[in-house]
Design an enzyme around this catalytic site. Structure first.
Site, mmCIF file in Angstrom:
data_model
loop_
_atom_site.group_PDB
_atom_site.id
_atom_site.type_symbol
_atom_site.label_atom_id
_atom_site.label_comp_id
_atom_site.label_asym_id
_atom_site.label_seq_id
_atom_site.Cartn_x
_atom_site.Cartn_y
_atom_site.Cartn_z
ATOM 1 N N GLY A 127 0.843 -1.207 0.000
ATOM 2 C CA GLY A 127 0.000 0.000 0.000
ATOM 3 C C GLY A 127 0.871 1.248 0.000
ATOM 4 N N ALA A 186 15.690 10.542 -0.980
ATOM 5 C CA ALA A 186 16.841 10.470 -0.074
ATOM 6 C C ALA A 186 17.780 9.328 -0.470
ATOM 7 C CB ALA A 186 16.361 10.293 1.364
ATOM 8 N N VAL A 242 18.179 8.084 -3.518
ATOM 9 C CA VAL A 242 18.861 8.466 -4.764
ATOM 10 C C VAL A 242 19.945 9.510 -4.496
ATOM 11 C CG1 VAL A 242 18.544 9.568 -7.029
ATOM 12 C CG2 VAL A 242 16.879 7.877 -6.217
ATOM 13 N N ARG A 243 19.591 10.538 -3.740
ATOM 14 C CA ARG A 243 20.559 11.626 -3.532
ATOM 15 C C ARG A 243 21.757 11.155 -2.697
ATOM 16 N NH1 ARG A 243 17.510 16.815 -4.468
ATOM 17 N NH2 ARG A 243 16.959 16.425 -6.643
ATOM 18 N N ARG A 266 0.549 -4.895 -5.500
ATOM 19 C CA ARG A 266 0.556 -6.133 -4.712
ATOM 20 C C ARG A 266 0.837 -7.224 -5.752
ATOM 21 N NH1 ARG A 266 -1.007 -3.807 0.472
ATOM 22 N NH2 ARG A 266 -2.882 -2.571 0.212
ATOM 23 N N ASP A 289 5.004 -4.775 6.094
ATOM 24 C CA ASP A 289 5.561 -6.075 6.504
ATOM 25 C C ASP A 289 5.469 -7.123 5.401
ATOM 26 O OD1 ASP A 289 2.851 -6.259 6.803
ATOM 27 O OD2 ASP A 289 2.911 -7.281 8.732
ATOM 28 N N GLY A 290 4.446 -7.040 4.556
ATOM 29 C CA GLY A 290 4.362 -7.971 3.422
ATOM 30 C C GLY A 290 5.571 -7.801 2.519
ATOM 31 N N THR A 321 4.029 2.642 5.784
ATOM 32 C CA THR A 321 2.617 2.257 5.728
ATOM 33 C C THR A 321 1.857 3.234 6.614
ATOM 34 O OG1 THR A 321 0.974 0.660 6.541
ATOM 35 C CG2 THR A 321 3.149 0.481 7.502
ATOM 36 N N ASP A 365 -0.483 2.439 8.418
ATOM 37 C CA ASP A 365 -1.033 1.704 9.568
ATOM 38 C C ASP A 365 -0.176 1.794 10.841
ATOM 39 O OD1 ASP A 365 -2.902 0.905 7.718
ATOM 40 O OD2 ASP A 365 -1.987 -1.048 7.369
ATOM 41 N N ASP A 409 1.949 -0.225 11.981
ATOM 42 C CA ASP A 409 1.884 -1.482 12.743
ATOM 43 C C ASP A 409 3.148 -2.326 12.634
ATOM 44 O OD1 ASP A 409 1.587 -1.976 10.079
ATOM 45 O OD2 ASP A 409 -0.024 -3.439 10.297
ATOM 46 N N ARG A 426 -5.939 -1.651 8.748
ATOM 47 C CA ARG A 426 -5.938 -3.100 8.546
ATOM 48 C C ARG A 426 -6.338 -3.786 9.839
ATOM 49 N NH1 ARG A 426 -2.957 -6.120 4.152
ATOM 50 N NH2 ARG A 426 -1.783 -4.205 3.825
ATOM 51 N N LYS A 429 -24.989 15.574 26.101
ATOM 52 C CA LYS A 429 -24.314 15.513 24.791
ATOM 53 C C LYS A 429 -25.370 15.125 23.770
ATOM 54 C CE LYS A 429 -19.546 14.412 25.714
ATOM 55 N NZ LYS A 429 -18.449 14.264 24.815
HETATM 56 P P1 ADP Z 1 2.620 -4.218 2.623
HETATM 57 O O1 ADP Z 1 4.053 -4.299 2.210
HETATM 58 O O2 ADP Z 1 2.093 -2.828 2.614
HETATM 59 O O3 ADP Z 1 2.354 -4.973 3.906
HETATM 60 P P2 ADP Z 1 1.438 -6.445 1.134
HETATM 61 O O4 ADP Z 1 1.117 -7.279 2.332
HETATM 62 O O5 ADP Z 1 0.419 -6.380 0.060
HETATM 63 O O6 ADP Z 1 1.759 -4.920 1.496
HETATM 64 O O7 ADP Z 1 2.792 -7.006 0.507
HETATM 65 C C1 ADP Z 1 3.379 -6.390 -0.617
HETATM 66 C C2 ADP Z 1 3.964 -7.434 -1.521
HETATM 67 O O8 ADP Z 1 5.017 -8.133 -0.849
HETATM 68 C C3 ADP Z 1 3.017 -8.535 -1.947
HETATM 69 O O9 ADP Z 1 2.173 -8.160 -3.014
HETATM 70 C C4 ADP Z 1 3.996 -9.623 -2.396
HETATM 71 O O10 ADP Z 1 4.530 -9.317 -3.657
HETATM 72 C C5 ADP Z 1 5.105 -9.457 -1.352
HETATM 73 N N1 ADP Z 1 4.893 -10.424 -0.260
HETATM 74 C C6 ADP Z 1 3.956 -10.381 0.723
HETATM 75 N N2 ADP Z 1 4.030 -11.464 1.516
HETATM 76 C C7 ADP Z 1 5.035 -12.234 1.019
HETATM 77 C C8 ADP Z 1 5.592 -13.500 1.388
HETATM 78 N N3 ADP Z 1 5.129 -14.210 2.425
HETATM 79 N N4 ADP Z 1 6.620 -13.971 0.647
HETATM 80 C C9 ADP Z 1 7.090 -13.290 -0.412
HETATM 81 N N5 ADP Z 1 6.601 -12.102 -0.828
HETATM 82 C C10 ADP Z 1 5.588 -11.576 -0.122
HETATM 83 O O1 F6P Z 2 -1.938 -1.096 4.679
HETATM 84 C C1 F6P Z 2 -2.495 0.113 4.267
HETATM 85 C C2 F6P Z 2 -3.978 -0.031 4.024
HETATM 86 O O2 F6P Z 2 -4.481 1.209 3.584
HETATM 87 C C3 F6P Z 2 -4.776 -0.557 5.206
HETATM 88 O O3 F6P Z 2 -5.033 0.425 6.164
HETATM 89 C C4 F6P Z 2 -6.006 -1.100 4.523
HETATM 90 O O4 F6P Z 2 -6.576 -2.155 5.270
HETATM 91 C C5 F6P Z 2 -5.465 -1.614 3.217
HETATM 92 O O5 F6P Z 2 -4.206 -0.993 2.994
HETATM 93 C C6 F6P Z 2 -6.363 -1.349 2.027
HETATM 94 O O6 F6P Z 2 -5.775 -1.950 0.934
HETATM 95 P P1 F6P Z 2 -6.295 -1.766 -0.570
HETATM 96 O O7 F6P Z 2 -5.861 -0.427 -1.032
HETATM 97 O O8 F6P Z 2 -5.621 -2.862 -1.305
HETATM 98 O O9 F6P Z 2 -7.778 -1.849 -0.524
#
Ligand code: ADP
Ligand code: F6P
Length: 327
Positions: free
Chosen positions: A15, A26, A28-29, A76, A107-108, A130, A132, A134, A176, A218
């Site tokens: 996201g 930052a 790149v520079r 994604r 984290d993804g 992100t 979030d 988190d 999320r 209120k």
């Molecule tokens: P975010 O990085 O914001 O948490 P996502 O959870 O959608 O967003 O993860 C971004 C991308 O990272 C995914 O579309 C995928 O390409 C990669 N990714 C996520 N989970 C895994 C995983 N378990 N192993 C390898 N690649 C992953």
């Molecule tokens: O992780 C960022 C975020 O905006 C979350 O707050 C929300 O749950 C999710 O992404 C929405 O994702 P998408 O844009 O794929 O609907």
């Protein structure tokens, strides 16, 4: 022996969040400062698989520090979870002469980066970005500050109309499965009730709380509902309240993706700039497989393995404080 780094790849993934551009700038520079080459990888892991690479110069990142979104775009890319796809991605990077990588995302994205590090020994560091907030291993993520300010301003406006019409508004914010955005905006807007996924609530207590507000004169109210909460979406929570207290005039607003865009705040630009600078230095110093964050005002390094196996946690005592302050 440490690999000599001559060309760095930079990408944004998952996201988008306000401040990603400042982080790209930052990286790149700083790389230019060390006379390194930089390649921008478009649309995250998708671009890595499709060899969507663009050379970056100091000029490519000019006038972007104040822009929301990401000039490299993001995506994604579920197929990146497959080993063969990642192998192809590493081959593509090697073909393009990319020696090391900066992944800006959540984290993804770090799970993908960790696999590149573990399976292929590819030098890679991550910057937490992100809305979030988190992510474990940093006090703040790039984009969170802008998002909470956007949500706060929107809720302030909703408050005006709620008061004019004696209405109860249920405002859904993003996050999320984490309640950071809700908790911060709930406190900042003086919301009557804030519902977060980390705290198990029930609809009867919520109704009693709103009734207590009425007894204290209120006549309107704001309930901030975090997405991913136990009682459902803002629409569902509002419907349950209306069923129990039909006399309430209720409305629902879902803030949605407005929270992801817009001009990054000063704090987000500064955080992104410092982390982008640190990322290049870290790679040159031989760091890899780590997320770079800020903890207690100092730069911190957290192995991806740890960053993805834990969650940034809200301070639950703040939830009790919102209740005390709102009555
Ligand atoms: P975010 O990085 O914001 O948490 P996502 O959870 O959608 O967003 O993860 C971004 C991308 O990272 C995914 O579309 C995928 O390409 C990669 N990714 C996520 N989970 C895994 C995983 N378990 N192993 C390898 N690649 C992953
Ligand atoms: O992780 C960022 C975020 O905006 C979350 O707050 C929300 O749950 C999710 O992404 C929405 O994702 P998408 O844009 O794929 O609907």
């Amino acid at each position: 022996m440490k690999k000599v780094i001559q060309k760095i790849g930079v990408m944004t993934s998952g996201g988008d969040s306000p401040g990603m551009n400042a982080a790209i700038r930052a990286v790149v520079r700083t790389a230019m400062f060390y006379k390194l080459d930089v390649v921008g990888i478009k649309r995250g892991y998708k671009g890595m698989l499709e060899e969507d690479f663009v050379p970056m110069t100091s000029a490519s990142v000019s006038k972007i520090i104040n822009r929301g979104g990401t000039i490299l775009q993001t995506s994604r890319c579920p197929e990146f979870k497959e080993y063969d796809c990642r192998k192809k991605a590493v081959e593509n990077m090697e073909k393009a002469g990319i020696d090391a990588l900066v992944v800006i995302g959540g984290d993804g994205s770090f799970r993908g980066a960790n696999d590149l590090f573990k399976d292929f020994g590819f030098p890679v560091v991550g910057l937490p970005a992100t809305i979030d907030n988190d992510i474990y291993g940093t006090d703040l993520t790039i984009g969170f500050d802008t998002a909470i300010n956007t949500a706060m301003e929107a809720i302030d406006k909703i408050r005006d109309t709620a008061q004019s019409h004696d209405m109860i508004f249920f405002v859904e914010v993003m996050g999320r499965d984490a309640g950071f955005i809700a908790l911060h905006t709930g406190i900042a807007t003086g919301a009557e009730v804030t519902l977060i996924p980390e705290i198990q609530g029930d609809i009867d207590s919520l109704c009693n709380y709103l009734r207590m507000g009425r007894r204290k004169n209120k006549s309107s109210g704001i309930v901030v509902v975090a997405e991913g909460g136990h009682m459902g979406s803002a629409i569902e929570v509002a419907a349950q309240v209306k069923e129990r207290i039909p006399s309430y005039e209720t409305r629902v607003t879902t803030l949605g993706h407005i929270q992801r865009g817009g001009i990054p705040s000063c704090n987000d630009r500064v955080l992104a700039s410092i982390l982008g600078f640190e990322a290049v230095n870290a790679l040159l110093d031989g760091h890899s497989g780590e997320m770079i964050g800020r903890v207690n005002n100092k730069t911190s390094f957290t192995p991806f393995e740890e960053a993805v196996s834990r969650h940034g946690e809200v301070d639950k005592s703040w939830y009790e404080i919102t209740k005390i302050l709102s009555v």
